[in-house]
Design an enzyme around this catalytic site. Sequence first.
Site, PDB file in Angstrom:
ATOM      1  N   GLY A 192       0.774  -1.241   0.000  1.00  0.00           N
ATOM      2  CA  GLY A 192       0.000   0.000   0.000  1.00  0.00           C
ATOM      3  C   GLY A 192       0.802   1.285   0.000  1.00  0.00           C
ATOM      4  CD  GLU A 228       1.240   1.027   7.167  1.00  0.00           C
ATOM      5  OE1 GLU A 228       0.797   1.071   6.000  1.00  0.00           O
ATOM      6  OE2 GLU A 228       1.098   0.037   7.892  1.00  0.00           O
ATOM      7  CG  ASP A 229      -1.539   2.061   2.848  1.00  0.00           C
ATOM      8  OD1 ASP A 229      -1.291   1.769   4.039  1.00  0.00           O
ATOM      9  OD2 ASP A 229      -2.050   1.251   2.049  1.00  0.00           O
ATOM     10  CG  ASP A 252      -8.010   0.612  10.433  1.00  0.00           C
ATOM     11  OD1 ASP A 252      -8.830   1.439  10.822  1.00  0.00           O
ATOM     12  OD2 ASP A 252      -8.321  -0.570  10.194  1.00  0.00           O
ATOM     13  CE  LYS A 287     -10.119   3.724   7.547  1.00  0.00           C
ATOM     14  NZ  LYS A 287     -10.437   2.307   7.279  1.00  0.00           N
ATOM     15  CG  PHE A 300     -12.560  -0.148   3.225  1.00  0.00           C
ATOM     16  CD1 PHE A 300     -11.596  -0.760   4.011  1.00  0.00           C
ATOM     17  CD2 PHE A 300     -12.484  -0.302   1.855  1.00  0.00           C
ATOM     18  CE1 PHE A 300     -10.577  -1.509   3.449  1.00  0.00           C
ATOM     19  CE2 PHE A 300     -11.477  -1.056   1.278  1.00  0.00           C
ATOM     20  CZ  PHE A 300     -10.518  -1.654   2.080  1.00  0.00           C
ATOM     21  NE  ARG A 344      -2.296  -2.737  -3.733  1.00  0.00           N
ATOM     22  CZ  ARG A 344      -2.346  -2.916  -2.424  1.00  0.00           C
ATOM     23  NH1 ARG A 344      -2.331  -1.885  -1.614  1.00  0.00           N
ATOM     24  NH2 ARG A 344      -2.410  -4.132  -1.921  1.00  0.00           N
TER      25      ARG A 344
END
Length: 180
Positions: free
Chosen positions: A49, A103-104, A107, A135, A156, A169
């Site tokens: 990611g 990181e993308d 979460d 998030k 999401f 992506r």
Amino acid sequence: MSEKVTFLDKTFVKYIPSSEIDAAIAKVAAEINEDYKNDDPILLITLNGAIVFAVDLMKYLDISCRISCVKVSSYCGTESTGKINSLIGLNEDVRGKRILILEDIVDTGATYGHLYQMLMEAGAKDIRMATMTMKPDAYKGTLPVHYVGLRIPNKFVVGRGLDYDGYGRNLNDIYQVVDS
Ligand code: IMP
């Protein structure tokens, strides 16, 4: 790109335009340029990611740095399994080095916690996290998330490296799932 996209059984609507994402990444890069100007960090890209974020971010970085990659997976569909699978491990000597994980999305923070532990055990001097999105309502970790591009609700999303079972992506904008 259209306002709506469908992958497999889910539809997503355009949520964050690419111009906003680019501006957020440029801001994160400026902070990193300042904080690491006297260092020689390793940027640790979490495949798959974070590839897109890493490429976008590096366009703005003017510090001396190197990159390395690890591959982990924790998601199945649109849910975090909470269990981290290490698919490609660390192949870099990180002893005494400053590591900036890319990181993308952060979460629950399970992936970050796992990588942090691994890097600590490998002798890294200093470990920080730079993420394109986060998030905050889903975050269960205690580690600080040092650089955050965009804070988003606990829904999401796909695009800019973020995927739904491998799809999405390549989208330049970020799209949010439509509840069914
Ligand atoms: P965490 O371990 O729960 O923090 O989750 C991190 C990983 O879950 C990310 O690197 C993504 O691969 C995946 N992930 C979490 N939320 C999303 C999302 O909204 N879209 C796509 N992937 C996500």
